[in-house]
Design a protein around this motif. Structure first.
Motif, short mmCIF file in Angstrom:
data_model
loop_
_atom_site.label_atom_id
_atom_site.label_comp_id
_atom_site.label_asym_id
_atom_site.label_seq_id
_atom_site.Cartn_x
_atom_site.Cartn_y
_atom_site.Cartn_z
N ASP A 82 0.81 -1.22 0.00
CA ASP A 82 0.00 0.00 0.00
C ASP A 82 0.84 1.26 0.00
O ASP A 82 0.37 2.33 0.42
CB ASP A 82 -0.95 0.02 1.21
N GLU A 83 2.08 1.19 -0.46
CA GLU A 83 2.92 2.37 -0.58
C GLU A 83 3.46 2.46 -2.00
O GLU A 83 3.63 1.45 -2.68
CB GLU A 83 4.10 2.32 0.41
N ASP A 84 3.72 3.69 -2.44
CA ASP A 84 4.30 3.89 -3.76
C ASP A 84 5.70 3.28 -3.80
O ASP A 84 6.44 3.27 -2.80
CB ASP A 84 4.38 5.37 -4.10
N THR A 97 9.04 7.21 -9.28
CA THR A 97 8.06 6.90 -8.23
C THR A 97 6.81 6.38 -8.91
O THR A 97 6.17 7.09 -9.69
CB THR A 97 7.74 8.13 -7.38
N ALA A 128 3.04 4.95 -8.69
CA ALA A 128 1.85 4.92 -7.84
C ALA A 128 1.28 3.52 -7.79
O ALA A 128 1.07 2.89 -8.82
CB ALA A 128 0.81 5.90 -8.37
N MET A 129 1.04 2.99 -6.59
CA MET A 129 0.54 1.63 -6.42
C MET A 129 -0.91 1.61 -5.92
O MET A 129 -1.42 0.56 -5.54
CB MET A 129 1.42 0.89 -5.42
N GLU A 130 -1.55 2.76 -5.94
CA GLU A 130 -2.94 2.81 -5.47
C GLU A 130 -3.82 1.98 -6.39
O GLU A 130 -3.84 2.15 -7.61
CB GLU A 130 -3.43 4.25 -5.45
N GLY A 131 -4.54 1.04 -5.83
CA GLY A 131 -5.42 0.17 -6.61
C GLY A 131 -4.72 -1.00 -7.23
O GLY A 131 -5.37 -1.87 -7.82
N ARG A 141 -1.51 -6.48 -4.40
CA ARG A 141 -0.42 -6.58 -3.43
C ARG A 141 0.78 -7.24 -4.11
O ARG A 141 0.67 -8.32 -4.67
CB ARG A 141 -0.85 -7.39 -2.22
N CYS A 178 2.81 -6.08 -11.26
CA CYS A 178 2.50 -4.67 -10.96
C CYS A 178 2.96 -3.73 -12.07
O CYS A 178 2.17 -2.98 -12.62
CB CYS A 178 3.13 -4.27 -9.64
N GLY A 185 0.78 7.58 -13.84
CA GLY A 185 1.17 6.73 -12.71
C GLY A 185 2.63 6.72 -12.38
O GLY A 185 3.05 6.02 -11.46
#
Length: 864
Positions: free
Chosen positions: A306-308, A325, A327-330, A333, A355, A504
């Motif tokens: 749950d972190e970038d 960087t 973005a890992m939102e959505g 895991r 991912c 992203g």
């Protein structure tokens, strides 16, 4: 997007061998048998321990009888060899064999079992490092017996000498020191190789006080990181004589990390180490180099749920670093906590399976549009278990630790091309095009598919011209490998800046500290010489404007040369002569355009403008390289420049051939009497875009390209549109085109109107050659005017009168100009010779009639 080609499958390649009973130690070739399903030996008891420089894989196996064996598998010849067997079960944390397979170094650790069998094996407090004679199996020497773990690695000198008299071994300790043992050997009884003085083996210290270390087996380099006051990356180079020297130091501003325990990279697999603990605590860092003089340092913090995700690629050869960087939102895991950094030479693959997958352009990293950023399905590594521990080894090799399977990684051709053809964003499309041209080619089939894609999508995109990108990137790929220095001065893209953001992904750029080279000048050869030159010239390149050659350098000079050629066509200047010599060199280098096949009906013509542009481009590019890359020498630069321009013409020819095959056009010369077909219209459209792209970059085209395009334009376009194309300079009237037009078309009203429109647009030098082909009053009038003009010139020279005096006497005379003209014509009728090639006499009476008609028109009288 990534293709994983298996090179080692333990169950298939090794398991049948170790299951054979009564295998004598040290045997060479063996036959492979099929494993018995009921055998107590499992895949968990068979593990890869190390990979050596020659590609051979060391593995250990715990047998059902309680012993532990160490063997070697050669993937090139698919053969196994048993090296040594312990008569009891031991925990092999590290192993290495020397080049001649006469010595084996093994690091053993004690293990403790927890009360429940479900708990994994934990490392003990003791580590025993052994040096074993295995040719034949003989003595065993204890090198270390300490409380910390030891990694062992034999050096593989880059030499063809098969010397058995010495070997050199590195011992890398978790107590932050590296030692090199120099082992002298003697040969006894013709085949026995033993240690000469096992009681006293000389050693020296190579490095100490480090928190991270990496071994590069293929280049015999040791990288390590010291963290006393500030992090400093150092590199020790081992030479063929096994002398080592610290050549390189780079201060680095790394993120805070406890670095406990010490992390090792490319020192084999320690299956009794808790890798998850290491990954959670230590910085994931790897150094990637290539023989072109590039060095990239990639590092990232452990991935947290749950972190970038943030990672950095430091381009040492370019003097800056980029931090990405993601973005890992959505996003799902991540199955692992470490990123995979895979060197693909031209690209660095940064992968978090499931991912994202980023293909970072390591040679041209300035603009984000030249790197590819993928997410979703394209990031899945289908051959690997998502939760499996995977190591990235040199030479683009992945090792799945638990299964022991190894794969060679490459970019998958079909997936990349499919992504290129279906992408909807300009940035992704541009990055995929560069990746396909720079990485997949020179596969002719790939380039052919890209040309077909261009033919089907010939309209310009909003942010780039795909034909210009195809031409420049293809030329860059074809020529830069001949000298890595060309990487900085040749154009590789028509895009000079790119401000579009990547969805992203956030990118920041920082300057790097300047590295220091500690080695002696005589040792900075090969890779180190190229890297040092890259770094030393980096400041020069930043200070010098227009370092990268721009094809627009030619435009102003080209216009001057065209004017000069028109005024001095019969007697060219020395500069023009040099330009012509350049053109001759290029055209003699270029392929003969497949004249035997006559696939593309290119006119075999002079095409003066293109010849001038070809020679001028050679001259300007040579001048540019001599200014910035004089170290290459004039002779080599001359060859590179001629080859570059010749490759350009060859590339255009390849596009034309693909068009002719794609649309199944005739190989015969096109005629003017028929209207163009839809296929010809499609070819005309693509060729017009090629012409537009070439003009935008001031690139020359093959002689005959303009003639062929104008023929297609006349066949496919309405007459008024065709003439507008001529007036706007899109189409060009070439001599072969006009001469064939006047020979082939009759003097019907429609054709006569077309011919008259063509004649009005001809330059005077070409018109004089064309008039004699057209049996028409307009053509006759032109011939008469030119003839009379030549007579007056001769008369001036003969009588010595000036034009002003003669004009004044004409206006003061009581007679019409026609009277004087008629008298003059009769006086010189016997000397009247047509200045054209036919050398036929001109009828004076005919000229008199023409002159009379012209005089009436000039005076405003009606012609009765």
């Amino acid at each position: 997007m990534l293709h994983l080609r298996p090179t080692l499958d333990l169950r298939r390649d090794v398991m049948p061998h170790v299951l054979r009973k009564d295998e004598p130690p040290g045997t060479g070739e063996v036959s492979v048998c099929i494993a018995c399903p009921e055998s107590p030996l499992s895949a968990a008891a068979l593990r890869v321990v190390n990979t050596e420089r020659d590609g051979r894989v060391l593995y250990c196996c715990q047998g059902a009888s309680g012993n532990t064996s160490i063997g070697r598998y050669d993937p090139r010849i698919q053969q196994n060899k048993l090296l040594y067997t312990f008569d009891k079960e031991v925990c092999v944390s590290s192993a290495s064999v020397n080049r001649e397979a006469t010595l084996l170094a093994v690091s053993l650790v004690q293990k403790l079992r927890r009360e429940t069998h479900r708990e994994p094996l934990r490392a003990g407090s003791k580590c025993l490092t052994l040096l074993i004679e295995i040719h034949p199996i003989n003595n065993t020497k204890v090198l270390k017996a300490v409380d910390c773990r030891i990694r062992v690695q034999f050096l593989y000198p880059d030499t063809d000498k098969n010397s058995v008299h010495e070997s050199h071994l590195l011992l890398i300790s978790e107590d932050s020191y590296v030692e090199q043992f120099h082992i002298n050997l003697v040969q006894e009884e013709g085949y026995r190789v033993v240690i000469q003085n096992p009681a006293r083996i000389p050693k020296d210290k190579v490095a100490e006080d480090f928190s991270w270390a990496q071994w590069d087996a293929h280049t015999q380099r040791l990288f390590y990181l010291t963290c006393r006051e500030k992090s400093v990356l150092k590199c020790v180079q081992f030479y063929p004589d096994c002398i080592c020297e610290t050549l390189f130091e780079l201060p680095m501003d790394l993120p805070a990390s406890p670095f406990a325990p010490v992390r090792f990279v490319n020192f084999g697999c320690d299956h009794y180490k808790d890798e998850e603990l290491v990954a959670d605590e230590a910085l994931n860092l790897v150094v990637l180099t290539s023989n072109t003089g590039s060095m990239c340092i990639c590092y990232s913090k452990p991935v947290q749920a749950d972190e970038d995700v943030t990672y950095t690629v430091a381009f040492v050869h370019r003097g800056y670093s980029k931090t990405f960087t993601v973005a890992m939102e959505g996003a799902p895991r991540p199955p692992r906590t470490d990123l995979l950094f895979i060197s693909l030479d031209y690209y660095i693959a940064v992968c978090l399976p499931g991912c994202f997958l980023h293909l970072i352009n390591s040679r041209q990293p300035d603009l984000a549009c030249h790197s590819l950023f993928l997410s979703g399905e394209q990031t899945r590594l289908c051959c690997l278990c998502p939760s499996s521990s995977v190591l990235s080894l040199p030479e683009a090799v992945l090792l799945e630790v638990h299964s022991g399977n190894m794969f060679i990684v490459s970019i998958k051709n079909s997936s990349l091309l499919h992504f290129l053809f279906t992408s909807t964003e300009d940035g992704q499309r541009l990055a995929a095009l560069h990746c396909a041209l720079a990485y997949l080619t020179p596969e002719s089939e790939v380039e052919l598919q890209i040309i077909h894609w261009i033919c089907d999508n010939v309209m310009s995109y909003d942010r780039f011209d795909q034909i210009q990108e195809f031409m420049l990137t293809s030329l860059y790929r074809r020529i830069w490998q001949q000298s890595v220095s060309l990487d900085k001065v040749l154009p590789y893209s028509s895009i000079s800046h790119w401000e579009e953001e990547i969805p992203g992904v956030k990118i920041t750029t920082e300057l790097l500290s300047q590295p220091v080279f500690r080695g002696k000048t005589r040792h900075l050869k090969g890779y180190w010489e190229e890297l040092q030159w890259n770094i030393e010239t980096m400041k020069y390149f930043e200070a010098v404007p227009n370092l990268r050659y721009r094809t627009t350098f030619v435009s102003e000079e080209w216009n001057k040369l065209l004017a000069e050629r028109g005024s001095e066509e019969k007697k060219p200047s020395n500069y023009l002569r040099n330009i012509q010599e350049n053109t001759k060199k290029v055209l003699s280098t270029v392929d003969t355009w497949h004249l035997d096949k006559k696939l593309v009906p290119l006119f075999q013509e002079e095409d003066h403008q293109q010849r001038v542009l070809i020679g001028l481009m050679v001259d300007k590019l040579r001048e540019h390289l001599n200014r910035h890359l004089h170290r290459l020498g004039k002779k080599r630069i001359d060859g590179l420049v001629v080859n570059y321009v010749a490759q350009l013409l060859e590339l255009v020819r390849r596009i034309l051939e693909t068009l002719w095959v794609k649309f199944n056009l005739r190989s015969q010369l096109l005629c003017f009497k028929q209207q163009g077909s839809p296929a010809e219209w499609a070819v005309f459209h693509v060729m017009s875009r090629v012409l537009e792209a070439a003009k935008g970059l001031c690139l020359p085209l093959p002689p005959g390209f303009n003639s062929l395009l104008t023929v297609l334009g006349l066949r496919c376009l309405p007459t008024h549109t065709f003439l507008q194309y001529l007036d706007h300079g899109i189409l060009q009237l070439t001599e072969p085109f006009v001469m064939q037009l006047f020979k082939e078309l009759d003097n019907s009203d429609q054709n006569e109107e077309l011919k008259f429109s063509i004649v009005k647009r001809l330059p005077e030098s070409m018109g004089q050659k064309i008039y004699q082909l057209w049996d028409h009053p307009i053509s006759s009038a032109c011939i008469a005017r030119n003839y009379v003009r030549s007579l007056f010139v001769k008369l001036e020279k003969k009588q010595g009168t000036t034009r002003a005096e003669r004009d004044r006497s004409f206006f003061q005379s009581e007679f019409m100009p026609l009277s004087y003209l008629t008298k003059t014509l009769y006086d010189v009728e016997d000397q009247a010779v047509n200045p054209f090639k036919e050398q036929e006499n001109v009828d004076a009476k005919f000229v008199e009639e023409i002159a009379l008609k012209q005089t009436f028109l000039m005076l405003g009288f009606e012609d009765k």
